[in-house]
Design a protein around this motif. Structure first.
Motif, PDB file in Angstrom:
ATOM      1  N   LEU A  67       0.551  -5.282   8.483  1.00  0.00           N
ATOM      2  CA  LEU A  67       0.883  -5.494   9.892  1.00  0.00           C
ATOM      3  C   LEU A  67      -0.046  -6.536  10.520  1.00  0.00           C
ATOM      4  O   LEU A  67       0.392  -7.357  11.321  1.00  0.00           O
ATOM      5  N   ALA A  68      -1.304  -6.523  10.131  1.00  0.00           N
ATOM      6  CA  ALA A  68      -2.257  -7.509  10.642  1.00  0.00           C
ATOM      7  C   ALA A  68      -2.067  -8.858   9.950  1.00  0.00           C
ATOM      8  O   ALA A  68      -2.191  -9.910  10.585  1.00  0.00           O
ATOM      9  N   ALA A  69      -1.761  -8.838   8.654  1.00  0.00           N
ATOM     10  CA  ALA A  69      -1.590 -10.087   7.901  1.00  0.00           C
ATOM     11  C   ALA A  69      -0.352 -10.858   8.342  1.00  0.00           C
ATOM     12  O   ALA A  69      -0.325 -12.091   8.262  1.00  0.00           O
ATOM     13  N   HIS A  70       0.672 -10.138   8.789  1.00  0.00           N
ATOM     14  CA  HIS A  70       1.926 -10.760   9.233  1.00  0.00           C
ATOM     15  C   HIS A  70       2.323 -10.151  10.573  1.00  0.00           C
ATOM     16  O   HIS A  70       3.150  -9.242  10.633  1.00  0.00           O
ATOM     17  N   PRO A  71       1.725 -10.650  11.678  1.00  0.00           N
ATOM     18  CA  PRO A  71       2.009 -10.075  12.994  1.00  0.00           C
ATOM     19  C   PRO A  71       3.479 -10.270  13.387  1.00  0.00           C
ATOM     20  O   PRO A  71       4.174 -11.137  12.865  1.00  0.00           O
ATOM     21  N   MET A  72       3.923  -9.467  14.315  1.00  0.00           N
ATOM     22  CA  MET A  72       5.307  -9.519  14.778  1.00  0.00           C
ATOM     23  C   MET A  72       5.662 -10.904  15.310  1.00  0.00           C
ATOM     24  O   MET A  72       6.807 -11.340  15.177  1.00  0.00           O
ATOM     25  N   THR A  73       4.695 -11.612  15.858  1.00  0.00           N
ATOM     26  CA  THR A  73       4.976 -12.967  16.352  1.00  0.00           C
ATOM     27  C   THR A  73       5.439 -13.879  15.219  1.00  0.00           C
ATOM     28  O   THR A  73       6.317 -14.719  15.414  1.00  0.00           O
ATOM     29  N   GLU A  74       4.868 -13.718  14.029  1.00  0.00           N
ATOM     30  CA  GLU A  74       5.293 -14.515  12.871  1.00  0.00           C
ATOM     31  C   GLU A  74       6.727 -14.162  12.474  1.00  0.00           C
ATOM     32  O   GLU A  74       7.547 -15.048  12.225  1.00  0.00           O
ATOM     33  N   LEU A  75       7.031 -12.878  12.425  1.00  0.00           N
ATOM     34  CA  LEU A  75       8.386 -12.462  12.057  1.00  0.00           C
ATOM     35  C   LEU A  75       9.406 -12.977  13.068  1.00  0.00           C
ATOM     36  O   LEU A  75      10.457 -13.500  12.685  1.00  0.00           O
ATOM     37  N   GLY A 133       7.307  -8.104   6.508  1.00  0.00           N
ATOM     38  CA  GLY A 133       8.561  -7.733   7.168  1.00  0.00           C
ATOM     39  C   GLY A 133       8.923  -6.293   6.881  1.00  0.00           C
ATOM     40  O   GLY A 133       9.343  -5.544   7.777  1.00  0.00           O
ATOM     41  N   TYR A 134       8.753  -5.892   5.630  1.00  0.00           N
ATOM     42  CA  TYR A 134       9.020  -4.500   5.257  1.00  0.00           C
ATOM     43  C   TYR A 134       8.118  -3.552   6.045  1.00  0.00           C
ATOM     44  O   TYR A 134       8.553  -2.495   6.504  1.00  0.00           O
ATOM     45  N   ALA A 135       6.843  -3.920   6.195  1.00  0.00           N
ATOM     46  CA  ALA A 135       5.893  -3.058   6.906  1.00  0.00           C
ATOM     47  C   ALA A 135       6.306  -2.884   8.364  1.00  0.00           C
ATOM     48  O   ALA A 135       6.243  -1.767   8.900  1.00  0.00           O
ATOM     49  N   HIS A 136       6.741  -3.955   9.013  1.00  0.00           N
ATOM     50  CA  HIS A 136       7.170  -3.843  10.416  1.00  0.00           C
ATOM     51  C   HIS A 136       8.444  -3.014  10.538  1.00  0.00           C
ATOM     52  O   HIS A 136       8.585  -2.229  11.482  1.00  0.00           O
ATOM     53  N   ALA A 137       9.367  -3.157   9.592  1.00  0.00           N
ATOM     54  CA  ALA A 137      10.587  -2.341   9.609  1.00  0.00           C
ATOM     55  C   ALA A 137      10.232  -0.872   9.404  1.00  0.00           C
ATOM     56  O   ALA A 137      10.785   0.013  10.081  1.00  0.00           O
ATOM     57  N   LEU A 138       9.302  -0.610   8.516  1.00  0.00           N
ATOM     58  CA  LEU A 138       8.859   0.762   8.247  1.00  0.00           C
ATOM     59  C   LEU A 138       8.156   1.344   9.472  1.00  0.00           C
ATOM     60  O   LEU A 138       8.392   2.494   9.854  1.00  0.00           O
ATOM     61  N   GLN A 139       7.327   0.544  10.123  1.00  0.00           N
ATOM     62  CA  GLN A 139       6.629   1.001  11.326  1.00  0.00           C
ATOM     63  C   GLN A 139       7.621   1.315  12.444  1.00  0.00           C
ATOM     64  O   GLN A 139       7.511   2.339  13.103  1.00  0.00           O
ATOM     65  N   ALA A 140       8.599   0.435  12.662  1.00  0.00           N
ATOM     66  CA  ALA A 140       9.597   0.661  13.713  1.00  0.00           C
ATOM     67  C   ALA A 140      10.386   1.937  13.436  1.00  0.00           C
ATOM     68  O   ALA A 140      10.678   2.713  14.344  1.00  0.00           O
ATOM     69  N   ASP A 141      10.733   2.177  12.166  1.00  0.00           N
ATOM     70  CA  ASP A 141      11.461   3.386  11.795  1.00  0.00           C
ATOM     71  C   ASP A 141      10.601   4.620  12.020  1.00  0.00           C
ATOM     72  O   ASP A 141      11.076   5.635  12.520  1.00  0.00           O
ATOM     73  N   ALA A 142       9.328   4.538  11.679  1.00  0.00           N
ATOM     74  CA  ALA A 142       8.422   5.679  11.841  1.00  0.00           C
ATOM     75  C   ALA A 142       8.220   6.007  13.315  1.00  0.00           C
ATOM     76  O   ALA A 142       8.197   7.180  13.697  1.00  0.00           O
ATOM     77  N   ILE A 143       8.103   4.977  14.164  1.00  0.00           N
ATOM     78  CA  ILE A 143       7.940   5.202  15.602  1.00  0.00           C
ATOM     79  C   ILE A 143       9.173   5.907  16.146  1.00  0.00           C
ATOM     80  O   ILE A 143       9.081   6.807  16.973  1.00  0.00           O
ATOM     81  N   GLY A 144      10.346   5.509  15.648  1.00  0.00           N
ATOM     82  CA  GLY A 144      11.588   6.162  16.058  1.00  0.00           C
ATOM     83  C   GLY A 144      11.623   7.634  15.683  1.00  0.00           C
ATOM     84  O   GLY A 144      12.360   8.418  16.268  1.00  0.00           O
TER      85      GLY A 144
END
Length: 144
Positions: free
Chosen positions: A96-104, A57-68
């Motif tokens: 990101l691969a271990a916990h795809p956005m679909t899981e979150l 979850g942290y990785a996806h939040a970090l990725q979304a922030d970085a894309i922004g």
């Protein structure tokens, strides 16, 4: 912005449900060819983490922030630092691969529906008095 971060607060929208997180540490480390980010979650308790979902979850939040900020991230690694042992535990090379956005999204949707239905699951705990100090102990199905 490319600098290591401490106590980084981020919020990720998961199906209309805010996933709020405070990431203990984010480091830039050498990956295979390119440097990658490493999420370091510090733990000092006796209990080991049941999974790396929190880090995902942290990785996806970090990725979304970085894309922004115009800097997409392809790979984010991470692990739990066990302060009692002085070592890392449950390191993952690609969160990101271990916990795809679909899981979150699935977990956020399930949690949102449980809250909406007022279907709260008991969480047995000894921390801070835990179950012995809970006002609902007499009617709790986990304490029967």
């Amino acid at each position: 912005d490319g600098r290591p971060a401490l106590e980084l607060e981020l919020t990720l929208d998961l199906a209309g449900w805010p996933f709020k997180c405070v990431i203990d540490q984010v480091w830039v480390v050498q990956g295979g060819v390119e440097p990658i980010l490493f999420i370091d979650d510090l733990k000092s308790g006796k209990t080991k983490q049941p999974s790396t979902f929190q880090l995902g979850g942290y990785a996806h939040a970090l990725q979304a922030d970085a894309i922004g900020h115009g800097a997409p991230l392809e790979q984010i690694a991470g692990g739990f630092y066990d302060a009692r042992a002085g070592s890392h535990d449950m390191e993952v090379d690609d969160l990101l691969a271990a916990h795809p956005m679909t899981e979150l999204r699935h977990r956020a949707y399930a949690a949102a529906n449980m809250v909406k239905a007022k279907a709260y699951l008991p969480r047995v705990s000894n921390f801070g008095g835990g179950c012995t100090s809970c006002g609902h102990r007499a009617i709790c199905p986990a304490q029967s």
